[in-house]
Design a protein around this motif. Structure first.
Motif, PDB file in Angstrom:
ATOM      1  N   LEU A  19     -27.207 -16.816 -47.425  1.00  0.00           N
ATOM      2  CA  LEU A  19     -28.651 -16.790 -47.246  1.00  0.00           C
ATOM      3  C   LEU A  19     -29.028 -16.572 -45.777  1.00  0.00           C
ATOM      4  O   LEU A  19     -29.989 -15.860 -45.476  1.00  0.00           O
ATOM      5  CB  LEU A  19     -29.275 -18.090 -47.760  1.00  0.00           C
ATOM      6  CG  LEU A  19     -29.308 -18.238 -49.281  1.00  0.00           C
ATOM      7  CD1 LEU A  19     -29.627 -19.680 -49.668  1.00  0.00           C
ATOM      8  CD2 LEU A  19     -30.316 -17.276 -49.891  1.00  0.00           C
ATOM      9  N   VAL A  36     -33.475 -20.870 -44.109  1.00  0.00           N
ATOM     10  CA  VAL A  36     -32.569 -21.325 -45.174  1.00  0.00           C
ATOM     11  C   VAL A  36     -32.734 -22.825 -45.394  1.00  0.00           C
ATOM     12  O   VAL A  36     -32.813 -23.291 -46.533  1.00  0.00           O
ATOM     13  CB  VAL A  36     -31.110 -20.944 -44.844  1.00  0.00           C
ATOM     14  CG1 VAL A  36     -30.135 -21.606 -45.806  1.00  0.00           C
ATOM     15  CG2 VAL A  36     -30.940 -19.426 -44.877  1.00  0.00           C
ATOM     16  N   VAL A  61     -36.235 -17.436 -49.391  1.00  0.00           N
ATOM     17  CA  VAL A  61     -35.852 -17.038 -48.029  1.00  0.00           C
ATOM     18  C   VAL A  61     -36.463 -15.694 -47.691  1.00  0.00           C
ATOM     19  O   VAL A  61     -37.025 -15.500 -46.603  1.00  0.00           O
ATOM     20  CB  VAL A  61     -34.308 -17.020 -47.872  1.00  0.00           C
ATOM     21  CG1 VAL A  61     -33.903 -16.321 -46.594  1.00  0.00           C
ATOM     22  CG2 VAL A  61     -33.764 -18.437 -47.909  1.00  0.00           C
TER      23      VAL A  61
END
Length: 170
Positions: A19, A36, A61
């Protein structure tokens, strides 16, 4: 399924690095990590685990990164317009020969403390006592920073301009 600390920890271990890399498309490393972490906080606040937690996290995100990126662009555009229009208005009334962009550029060359003191005093209308509180220094130090900044601006403004014409030798 409810989201307990163990489930959240496993998801973090499994997806956090990917991420962060995903968020780096739009933000720098530190901001990507913050996005994140915010996504995992949002996940922890959910009543139950989404059907596809990895997809959900990527979407959160991405939305946050794109939103922050767009906000930065809008902010820079607004600041550019405001600074140009305010600088043009301010410097036009002081001296029509002075280019507002040049003056703004010269102001940007000052050290941060002097620049802050000059802008707070001239454009913000703050007193030296208020500037001292703002900068966490004494009133005398705020005054010195202001005077020093003005002196450096004046020094730079009075230096001779580079000649753009060349004399021909015949």
């Amino acid at each position: 399924m409810t989201i307990g600390p163990d489930v959240l920890g496993r998801l973090f271990d499994a997806h956090a690095a990917a991420l962060v890399l995903y968020a780096r498309q739009w933000r720098d490393a530190a901001e990507a990590e913050d996005l994140v972490q915010d996504a995992f906080v949002a996940l922890a606040r959910q009543g139950r685990l989404p059907d596809e937690p990895a997809v959900w996290l990527h979407r959160v995100v991405r939305n946050a990164a794109v939103s922050a990126h767009r906000g930065d662009r809008r902010r820079r555009a607004r600041e550019g317009l405001v600074s140009r229009s305010e600088a043009d208005a301010w410097f036009a009334s002081v001296d029509d020969r002075l280019d507002a962009r040049d003056a703004s550029s010269l102001l940007a060359e000052l050290d941060a403390e002097s620049r802050e003191a000059v802008t707070a005093r001239i454009w913000g209308g703050l007193t030296f006592d208020q500037i001292a509180v703002l900068q966490g220094c004494s009133t005398a130090a705020a005054h010195r920073r202001y005077k020093s900044g003005l002196a450096r601006l004046q020094e730079r403004l009075e230096r001779p301009c580079p000649s753009t014409t060349t004399e021909s030798t015949t």
